[in-house]
Design an enzyme around this catalytic site. Structure first.
Site, PDB file in Angstrom:
ATOM      1  N   HIS A  33       0.831  -1.216   0.000  1.00  0.00           N
ATOM      2  CA  HIS A  33       0.000   0.000   0.000  1.00  0.00           C
ATOM      3  C   HIS A  33       0.865   1.265   0.000  1.00  0.00           C
ATOM      4  O   HIS A  33       0.530   2.268   0.620  1.00  0.00           O
ATOM      5  CB  HIS A  33      -0.939   0.028   1.205  1.00  0.00           C
ATOM      6  CG  HIS A  33      -1.886  -1.123   1.261  1.00  0.00           C
ATOM      7  ND1 HIS A  33      -3.067  -1.160   0.567  1.00  0.00           N
ATOM      8  CD2 HIS A  33      -1.815  -2.309   1.925  1.00  0.00           C
ATOM      9  CE1 HIS A  33      -3.693  -2.309   0.806  1.00  0.00           C
ATOM     10  NE2 HIS A  33      -2.952  -3.031   1.607  1.00  0.00           N
ATOM     11  N   ASN A  51     -10.032  -3.640   1.605  1.00  0.00           N
ATOM     12  CA  ASN A  51      -9.691  -3.493   0.198  1.00  0.00           C
ATOM     13  C   ASN A  51     -10.956  -3.243  -0.614  1.00  0.00           C
ATOM     14  O   ASN A  51     -12.058  -3.182  -0.062  1.00  0.00           O
ATOM     15  CB  ASN A  51      -8.987  -4.753  -0.323  1.00  0.00           C
ATOM     16  CG  ASN A  51      -7.578  -4.918   0.221  1.00  0.00           C
ATOM     17  OD1 ASN A  51      -6.855  -3.939   0.383  1.00  0.00           O
ATOM     18  ND2 ASN A  51      -7.190  -6.146   0.489  1.00  0.00           N
ATOM     19  N   TYR A  62       0.229  -4.990  11.683  1.00  0.00           N
ATOM     20  CA  TYR A  62       0.036  -3.592  11.339  1.00  0.00           C
ATOM     21  C   TYR A  62       0.651  -2.627  12.357  1.00  0.00           C
ATOM     22  O   TYR A  62       1.428  -1.743  11.982  1.00  0.00           O
ATOM     23  CB  TYR A  62      -1.449  -3.300  11.105  1.00  0.00           C
ATOM     24  CG  TYR A  62      -1.910  -3.677   9.725  1.00  0.00           C
ATOM     25  CD1 TYR A  62      -1.811  -5.000   9.269  1.00  0.00           C
ATOM     26  CD2 TYR A  62      -2.433  -2.742   8.854  1.00  0.00           C
ATOM     27  CE1 TYR A  62      -2.214  -5.355   7.994  1.00  0.00           C
ATOM     28  CE2 TYR A  62      -2.847  -3.086   7.579  1.00  0.00           C
ATOM     29  CZ  TYR A  62      -2.736  -4.397   7.155  1.00  0.00           C
ATOM     30  OH  TYR A  62      -3.130  -4.742   5.890  1.00  0.00           O
TER      31      TYR A  62
END
Length: 491
Positions: free
Chosen positions: A56, A129, A339
């Site tokens: 990303h 997404n 993350y």
């Protein structure tokens, strides 16, 4: 009142004049070590780039507002959904997934669709997404999968061999591969695509009852995609096409909107589901689990500074609020760790003190120190819990009920007997959901990509992938084989 003069200054605030000429010994002499402002400018310049996101990397973002339009308070005690009309500010980041920061916006690639809700009970991040499924179902596979989307370690080139070798060895990817190679793999900008939380999550109500939930953002601008020729043309003409489209639309007041919908599944329904309901490579059929409208999101503000907000934005599936929780989805469980760990590496341990990531509600904890602690570092308050000095309490009303599991056996192979059915849903997608034109474009796109497979393993990789296509839909396999002029014999 006279406006205060803005003197040019160093980072420490000292006003200075010599901003374009280095201090030298005479007009043509060597530069002096004591020119500390020269050092400051060059040293800061050398450090202007923070590590690029591994995935990303290239993205666009905007602020906006989310408003609740339907009552779902019986399913969740989240304050945001306590009544119709509730609003909160949001920040959304759209992105391509596999490419670098300089890649084109129209590459064939999934698109990231990450939403940060600034609620009065903390930040809720829905990190998804533009597709309802993903390539793999277990986070342990994620590094290997992403390596295939990057560059060949020998040639530093993108490699069809790597892509199709991996996909042909991991048939669970088939569902997402078919979506990717349909025209949905090249959306017409960010405004004309849907967004999905993809994973199953939990809703928990005020009776501590849990129900499984999936989130769907449906574009109110209408779905639009680009075909292969259009996408390739825009790569050269305007590689920042999607970013430009989003910025220009908001600047002229054409604010993009999405309706948020949910699907709900009870635990008893989950136990009867033909597949693992927490497998992110599968969907919940809308005929059995219909979409329910929840609210509307509008984006109406472009950030004043791209780096400050879009580049430093940090979304994490671990950012939940009371009334919304996790599920046993293996990919989700892995992302809960990965993350925040990526953000601490890229932005520093105090990344949630950066304004775009900062909650709008007060934060009370005993975390201290670390790089870039810019919020007072807790002042003189104690840095341990429990203590006799501050009034911070752990309120039992925020205790989350236990997560139900169907097994107490710690075994990586203890799974649903239908988990290896990677073909039914992709087959239905191709034969029942797609139109004739969409099927034709999907075959064209697959052939265009697989034609790049080369080398001594070419036939083996193609045969293996065609076998997967054949198990999903015989026509699909034969059309791709014909397009590749490949003599395919089903195994």
């Amino acid at each position: 009142m006279k406006e205060e003069k803005k003197n040019l200054s160093t980072a420490s605030g000292r006003p200075y004049y010599e901003n374009e000429d280095s201090m030298t010994v005479g007009p043509q002499g060597p530069v002096l070590l004591q020119d500390y402002h020269l050092h400051e400018k060059l040293a800061h310049f050398n450090r202007e780039r923070i590590p690029e996101r591994v995935v990303h990397a290239k993205g666009s973002g905007a602020f906006g507002v989310f408003k609740v339009t339907k009552d779902i308070s019986k399913y969740t005690k989240a304050c945001l959904f306590s009544k119709v009309g509730n609003e909160c500010r949001v920040f959304v980041r759209f992105s391509t997934v596999g490419g670098e920061k300089g890649s084109a916006d129209t590459e064939r690639d999934p698109r990231g669709f990450a939403v940060k809700f600034y609620t009065r009970e903390g930040n809720w991040d829905l990190v998804g997404n533009n597709t309802p499924v993903f390539f793999i179902k277990d986070a342990k596979k994620f590094p290997d999968f992403i390596h295939t989307q990057k560059r060949d370690p020998q040639t530093n080139l993108k490699s069809p061999n790597m892509l199709w070798d991996y996909w042909s060895l991991n048939p669970e990817s088939l569902h997402q591969v078919l979506i990717l190679f349909s025209d949905r793999g090249t959306p017409d900008g960010f405004r004309h695509m849907n967004g999905y939380g993809s994973h199953a999550f939990s809703f928990i109500n005020d009776k501590n009852e849990r129900i499984w939930v999936k989130f769907h953002f449906k574009t109110m601008q209408g779905n639009k995609t680009l075909n292969l020729e259009q996408a390739n043309e825009l790569k050269g003409k305007d590689p920042d096409y999607a970013q430009r489209d989003l910025v220009n639309a908001i600047k002229k007041g054409d604010f993009p909107k999405w309706k948020l919908h949910i699907q709900l599944m009870t635990n008893s329904q989950a136990q009867k589901f033909p597949w693992n309901p927490f497998d992110v490579t599968k969907v919940w059929p809308h005929s059995d689990y219909p979409l329910m409208e929840v609210g509307i999101m509008e984006l109406n503000e472009i950030p004043a500074n791209y780096f400050a907000d879009v580049e430093q934005a940090a979304f994490a599936p671990s950012n939940q609020i009371p009334g919304i929780g996790m599920s046993p989805d293996k990919m989700l469980q892995g992302r809960i760790l990965a993350y925040p760990d990526a953000h601490r590496y890229r932005l520093g341990t105090n990344y949630e003190q950066i304004p775009v990531n900062r909650p709008v509600c007060p934060v009370h904890n005993h975390q201290r120190d670390g790089s870039m602690s810019v919020m007072g570092n807790g002042g003189s308050e104690p840095n341990y819990f429990p203590n006799s000095y501050d009034d911070i309490e752990a309120d039992v009303k925020f205790k989350e009920p236990g997560l139900p599991i169907d097994s107490t056996v710690a075994d990586v192979y203890d799974r649903n007997e239908n988990d290896d059915d990677h073909y039914t849903q992709p087959g239905l997608l191709f034969s029942k959901v797609m139109t004739d034109k969409e099927r034709a474009n999907t075959v064209t796109n697959i052939v265009d990509s697989m034609a790049g497979i080369s080398g001594p393993k070419r036939d083996k990789i193609i045969q293996r992938q065609l076998d997967h296509f054949y198990k999903a839909d015989k026509e699909l396999a034969n059309l791709v084989a014909n397009g590749l002029n490949f003599k395919f014999k089903p195994s």
